[in-house]
Design a protein around this motif. Structure first.
Motif, PDB file in Angstrom:
ATOM      1  N   GLY A 145     -28.071 -12.041  52.366  1.00 22.35           N
ATOM      2  CA  GLY A 145     -28.618 -13.576  52.220  1.00 22.35           C
ATOM      3  C   GLY A 145     -30.149 -13.859  52.925  1.00 22.35           C
ATOM      4  O   GLY A 145     -30.744 -14.483  52.418  1.00 22.35           O
ATOM      5  N   HIS A 146     -30.355 -13.188  53.776  1.00 20.01           N
ATOM      6  CA  HIS A 146     -31.715 -13.172  54.542  1.00 20.01           C
ATOM      7  C   HIS A 146     -33.109 -12.314  53.987  1.00 20.01           C
ATOM      8  O   HIS A 146     -33.790 -12.432  54.407  1.00 20.01           O
ATOM      9  CB  HIS A 146     -31.691 -13.456  55.862  1.00 20.01           C
ATOM     10  CG  HIS A 146     -31.156 -14.272  56.699  1.00 20.01           C
ATOM     11  ND1 HIS A 146     -29.634 -14.821  56.378  1.00 20.01           N
ATOM     12  CD2 HIS A 146     -31.685 -15.564  57.304  1.00 20.01           C
ATOM     13  CE1 HIS A 146     -29.255 -15.934  57.234  1.00 20.01           C
ATOM     14  NE2 HIS A 146     -30.475 -16.520  57.396  1.00 20.01           N
ATOM     15  N   SER A 204     -34.814 -12.682  51.437  1.00 23.41           N
ATOM     16  CA  SER A 204     -36.183 -13.415  50.997  1.00 23.41           C
ATOM     17  C   SER A 204     -37.192 -13.540  52.448  1.00 23.41           C
ATOM     18  O   SER A 204     -38.291 -13.596  52.225  1.00 23.41           O
ATOM     19  CB  SER A 204     -35.833 -14.643  50.442  1.00 23.41           C
ATOM     20  OG  SER A 204     -35.237 -14.472  49.018  1.00 23.41           O
ATOM     21  N   VAL A 205     -36.236 -13.927  53.456  1.00 23.98           N
ATOM     22  CA  VAL A 205     -36.918 -14.278  54.664  1.00 23.98           C
ATOM     23  C   VAL A 205     -37.824 -13.085  55.250  1.00 23.98           C
ATOM     24  O   VAL A 205     -38.722 -13.132  55.580  1.00 23.98           O
ATOM     25  CB  VAL A 205     -35.900 -14.730  55.770  1.00 23.98           C
ATOM     26  CG1 VAL A 205     -36.543 -15.150  57.215  1.00 23.98           C
ATOM     27  CG2 VAL A 205     -35.176 -15.878  55.307  1.00 23.98           C
ATOM     28  N   ILE A 253     -34.640 -13.636  44.289  1.00 21.40           N
ATOM     29  CA  ILE A 253     -33.387 -13.577  44.873  1.00 21.40           C
ATOM     30  C   ILE A 253     -33.346 -15.170  45.118  1.00 21.40           C
ATOM     31  O   ILE A 253     -34.274 -15.742  45.637  1.00 21.40           O
ATOM     32  CB  ILE A 253     -33.157 -12.747  45.871  1.00 21.40           C
ATOM     33  CG1 ILE A 253     -32.944 -11.177  45.454  1.00 21.40           C
ATOM     34  CG2 ILE A 253     -32.251 -13.299  47.037  1.00 21.40           C
ATOM     35  CD1 ILE A 253     -32.393 -10.598  46.690  1.00 21.40           C
ATOM     36  N   GLU A 254     -32.108 -15.651  45.109  1.00 23.55           N
ATOM     37  CA  GLU A 254     -31.852 -17.023  45.519  1.00 23.55           C
ATOM     38  C   GLU A 254     -30.558 -16.786  46.307  1.00 23.55           C
ATOM     39  O   GLU A 254     -29.718 -16.366  45.949  1.00 23.55           O
ATOM     40  CB  GLU A 254     -31.836 -17.964  44.421  1.00 23.55           C
ATOM     41  CG  GLU A 254     -33.008 -18.042  43.793  1.00 23.55           C
ATOM     42  CD  GLU A 254     -33.163 -19.408  42.859  1.00 23.55           C
ATOM     43  OE1 GLU A 254     -33.699 -20.392  43.731  1.00 23.55           O
ATOM     44  OE2 GLU A 254     -33.414 -19.542  41.774  1.00 23.55           O
ATOM     45  N   SER A 255     -30.601 -17.506  47.724  1.00 25.12           N
ATOM     46  CA  SER A 255     -29.472 -17.429  48.605  1.00 25.12           C
ATOM     47  C   SER A 255     -28.574 -18.538  48.460  1.00 25.12           C
ATOM     48  O   SER A 255     -29.122 -19.752  48.690  1.00 25.12           O
ATOM     49  CB  SER A 255     -29.972 -17.413  49.990  1.00 25.12           C
ATOM     50  OG  SER A 255     -30.902 -16.111  50.108  1.00 25.12           O
ATOM     51  N   SER A 309     -24.110 -24.363  44.014  1.00 23.23           N
ATOM     52  CA  SER A 309     -24.827 -24.303  42.905  1.00 23.23           C
ATOM     53  C   SER A 309     -26.475 -24.209  43.304  1.00 23.23           C
ATOM     54  O   SER A 309     -27.367 -24.253  42.618  1.00 23.23           O
ATOM     55  CB  SER A 309     -24.762 -25.453  41.930  1.00 23.23           C
ATOM     56  OG  SER A 309     -24.975 -26.429  42.629  1.00 23.23           O
ATOM     57  N   TYR A 310     -26.739 -24.500  44.604  1.00 28.15           N
ATOM     58  CA  TYR A 310     -28.102 -24.469  45.009  1.00 28.15           C
ATOM     59  C   TYR A 310     -28.169 -23.775  46.263  1.00 28.15           C
ATOM     60  O   TYR A 310     -27.495 -23.453  46.885  1.00 28.15           O
ATOM     61  CB  TYR A 310     -28.527 -26.060  45.258  1.00 28.15           C
ATOM     62  CG  TYR A 310     -27.216 -26.917  46.242  1.00 28.15           C
ATOM     63  CD1 TYR A 310     -27.516 -26.662  47.841  1.00 28.15           C
ATOM     64  CD2 TYR A 310     -26.446 -27.395  45.738  1.00 28.15           C
ATOM     65  CE1 TYR A 310     -26.831 -27.397  48.437  1.00 28.15           C
ATOM     66  CE2 TYR A 310     -25.308 -27.981  46.741  1.00 28.15           C
ATOM     67  CZ  TYR A 310     -25.634 -28.041  48.101  1.00 28.15           C
ATOM     68  OH  TYR A 310     -24.651 -28.484  48.744  1.00 28.15           O
ATOM     69  N   ASN A 311     -29.724 -23.717  46.572  1.00 31.54           N
ATOM     70  CA  ASN A 311     -29.937 -22.641  47.838  1.00 31.54           C
ATOM     71  C   ASN A 311     -29.404 -23.398  48.994  1.00 31.54           C
ATOM     72  O   ASN A 311     -29.880 -24.399  49.184  1.00 31.54           O
ATOM     73  CB  ASN A 311     -31.394 -22.623  47.859  1.00 31.54           C
ATOM     74  CG  ASN A 311     -31.975 -21.686  46.439  1.00 31.54           C
ATOM     75  OD1 ASN A 311     -31.416 -21.785  45.577  1.00 31.54           O
ATOM     76  ND2 ASN A 311     -33.333 -21.162  46.730  1.00 31.54           N
ATOM     77  N   ALA A 312     -29.155 -22.411  49.800  1.00 34.00           N
ATOM     78  CA  ALA A 312     -28.780 -23.119  51.051  1.00 34.00           C
ATOM     79  C   ALA A 312     -28.507 -21.752  52.202  1.00 34.00           C
ATOM     80  O   ALA A 312     -27.857 -20.638  51.616  1.00 34.00           O
ATOM     81  CB  ALA A 312     -27.661 -24.028  51.454  1.00 34.00           C
ATOM     82  N   TYR A 313     -28.761 -21.791  53.504  1.00 34.40           N
ATOM     83  CA  TYR A 313     -28.576 -20.997  54.366  1.00 34.40           C
ATOM     84  C   TYR A 313     -27.348 -21.576  55.521  1.00 34.40           C
ATOM     85  O   TYR A 313     -27.330 -20.886  56.550  1.00 34.40           O
ATOM     86  CB  TYR A 313     -29.665 -20.526  55.027  1.00 34.40           C
ATOM     87  CG  TYR A 313     -30.777 -19.758  54.349  1.00 34.40           C
ATOM     88  CD1 TYR A 313     -31.030 -18.346  54.197  1.00 34.40           C
ATOM     89  CD2 TYR A 313     -31.665 -20.235  53.493  1.00 34.40           C
ATOM     90  CE1 TYR A 313     -31.743 -17.625  53.639  1.00 34.40           C
ATOM     91  CE2 TYR A 313     -32.497 -19.576  52.600  1.00 34.40           C
ATOM     92  CZ  TYR A 313     -32.667 -18.205  52.735  1.00 34.40           C
ATOM     93  OH  TYR A 313     -33.359 -17.445  52.140  1.00 34.40           O
ATOM     94  N   THR A 314     -26.644 -22.532  55.144  1.00 35.44           N
ATOM     95  CA  THR A 314     -25.769 -23.229  56.113  1.00 35.44           C
ATOM     96  C   THR A 314     -24.297 -22.290  56.237  1.00 35.44           C
ATOM     97  O   THR A 314     -23.915 -22.897  57.230  1.00 35.44           O
ATOM     98  CB  THR A 314     -25.367 -24.260  55.362  1.00 35.44           C
ATOM     99  OG1 THR A 314     -24.655 -24.107  54.139  1.00 35.44           O
ATOM    100  CG2 THR A 314     -26.610 -25.433  55.026  1.00 35.44           C
TER     101      THR A 314
END
Lengths: 112, 415
Positions: B238-239, B241-242, B253-255, B299-304
């Motif tokens: 998931g990270h 892109s970071v 990529i979208e996380s 449906s949307y990007n998040a790192y939560t």
């Protein structure tokens, strides 16, 4: 649950009323552009952990597209604005800078 | 490191289990390694393990910002299958599945692989056609699958409600050698085997920057100081892109958060894994008796690492329709992991614009099943600098060239 205010009709909509449309402010590259530009437009994404600008549609409301500034690590929403705006307003950027000093998103950024 | 065996168990039994070694060491980092792997999840550890086992490269550090196996390796629903439509996917997932078969013996660590069978329900005529096509493709790829009718589905899994009101079960794609494994044990087993080969696993060590010179990677800046390396493998799901941003490139990529939940434990009632892709839900029963449930991503990007509540509602609603028996089950725990979604829903094992820096990411919602095959292919890529046959199709250049490995059509939501 994520709640955004639709800038068109003013309704505070929760995410079940909205549909997400991915990264905002993409510059479209079509026929005649280079392979690199087309690839960048279609696939490469910022996908930041932090402030992000993204598209939303008020799908089960007024039906209009709008843009939102949201922190992807915390889901804090900084604000929303109509999709017709080519760039986020300075006031919105200042709001992001106030809580995330030194943020960067493409070539938008706040001073550290 | 002492081997685990029945004799070791007997010996320790006579001395209050006082002689067990630590399964893996977590030393301070050295100043330089041949290879630094970022991410001590299943994929990162498997990459390190096969670097040592297949290529004799053991001067390796695996660095991890949290704790070992605490990301998606510890958050998935442990399903293992390889019934993919496209040839490159079937090859790498089937390699992984076949490595799982004797992984416990290979690692000398019980990963509790349970080939109980996986069925993917077909609940629309479109899905029936799709899965029949996949079954034919699998026959050509040498992956053992079969399209079965609703009677056989009911026979294999009696708690399914075949004639559901919205989406009756019209059949299923059945992979008898698919199943589950103990997810933590996979990470622990690889970590122990890496330590036995002299590799360093460094936990609580977050990467803050990537150093490079003349277009080649030279090391990473971490919370435990600078660590030099000849080659860098970024295996952080998931990270990704970071990390890619630190290394100076962007990824397609979208996380997004993907959630799972488990129920209170109940008596054994289901000895197969069932996936229902039309209604977005899948379920299996753990050895402890909990029903392990997963659904679709946000449906949307998040790192939560939390996810939206309404997705749980949708998943549970769909599963209650298919399994009325679970309608009064209490749910014990819910959690989220951050999955790295690519445009074609296939992974990326690739060289990058930065020399000697390699990425393994994009496994999206289905990385756990791929761990051994992913590590195997990634080790070859890192050791030789060029992808081998398993990884060749999964390069980053496929997005520029339009050579997609389109599994979003083949598998719907759940991978």
């Amino acid at each position: 649950m994520l709640t955004l205010t639709c800038p068109h009709c003013g309704v505070q909509a929760d995410e079940t009323e909205l549909s997400a449309g991915g990264e905002a402010h993409l510059k479209r590259f079509g026929p005649g552009s280079s392979e690199e530009e087309l690839e960048g437009y279609l696939f490469a994404r910022e996908n930041p952990k932090g402030p992000h600008f993204e598209r939303w549609r008020h799908a089960y409301g007024c039906g209009k597209w709008f843009l939102a500034a949201r922190d992807t690590a915390t889901n804090q929403v900084f604000g929303t604005y109509p999709a017709s705006e080519a760039q986020p307003a300075d006031t919105l950027r200042d709001l992001v800078t106030a809580s995330r000093p030194g943020w960067m998103w493409r070539d938008f950024g706040g001073e550290a | 490191m002492r081997r685990y065996s029945v004799f070791a168990l007997a010996r320790e039994g006579f001395r209050q289990h006082s002689g067990w070694d630590r399964a893996w060491s977590s030393p301070a980092p050295k100043s330089r390694y041949d290879v630094v792997v970022v991410g001590a999840g299943g994929h990162g550890l498997a990459t390190a393990y096969y670097l040592g086992k297949n290529f004799g490269i053991t001067n390796v550090a695996v660095i991890e910002k949290g704790w070992l196996g605490g990301g998606n390796t510890g958050r998935n629903t442990t399903i293992i299958r390889s019934n993919y439509l496209q040839d490159p996917s079937a090859a790498i997932y089937e390699k992984a599945r076949s490595l799982y078969e004797d992984l416990s013996q290979d690692l000398n660590y019980n990963v509790m692989f349970s080939p109980r069978g996986v069925m993917m329900l077909a609940q629309t005529p479109h899905e029936v056609r799709g899965y029949k096509r996949t079954a034919e493709a699998n026959a050509l790829q040498g992956v053992e699958t079969e399209f079965i009718g609703p009677e056989r589905v009911k026979e294999l899994c009696p708690i399914i409600h075949i004639e559901g009101p919205r989406y009756p079960v019209l059949g299923a794609l059945w992979q008898p050698r698919g199943g589950t494994a103990r997810h933590d044990a996979v990470a622990w087993g690889y970590a122990r085997a890496c330590t036995a080969m002299g590799m360093d696993i460094i936990e609580q060590c977050e990467v803050k920057g990537v150093h490079s010179a003349n277009g080649h990677v030279t090391g990473v800046e971490t919370t435990k100081g600078t660590i030099g390396c000849d080659k860098l493998a970024i295996v952080v799901a998931g990270h990704s892109s970071v990390l890619a941003q630190m290394a100076g490139f962007r990824l397609p990529i979208e996380s997004m958060p993907l959630q799972a939940l488990v129920s209170e434990p109940i008596k054994p009632c289901m000895d197969v894994v069932v996936m229902a892709n039309t209604v977005h839900g899948y379920m299996s029963q753990s050895d402890k008796g909990e029903m392990v449930i997963g659904g679709g991503t946000d449906s949307y990007n998040a790192y939560t690492q939390r996810g939206s509540f309404h997705h749980i509602e949708e998943t549970v609603r769909a599963l209650i329709e298919t399994f009325p028996i679970i309608s009064r089950l209490k749910m014990l725990r819910q959690w989220g992991g951050i999955v790295d979604m690519t445009g074609d829903r296939s992974p990326i094992l690739s060289k990058t614009p930065l020399g000697n820096c390699f990425v393994n990411c994009g496994w999206g919602t289905g990385g756990f099943k791929a761990i051994p095959g992913s590590g195997w292919a990634m080790a070859e890529l890192v050791a030789k600098g060029e992808p081998g046959p398993l990884a060749a199709a999964f390069g980053l250049d496929r997005f520029r060239e339009g050579r997609f490995i389109d599994e979003s059509v083949a598998a719907g939501v759940a991978h």
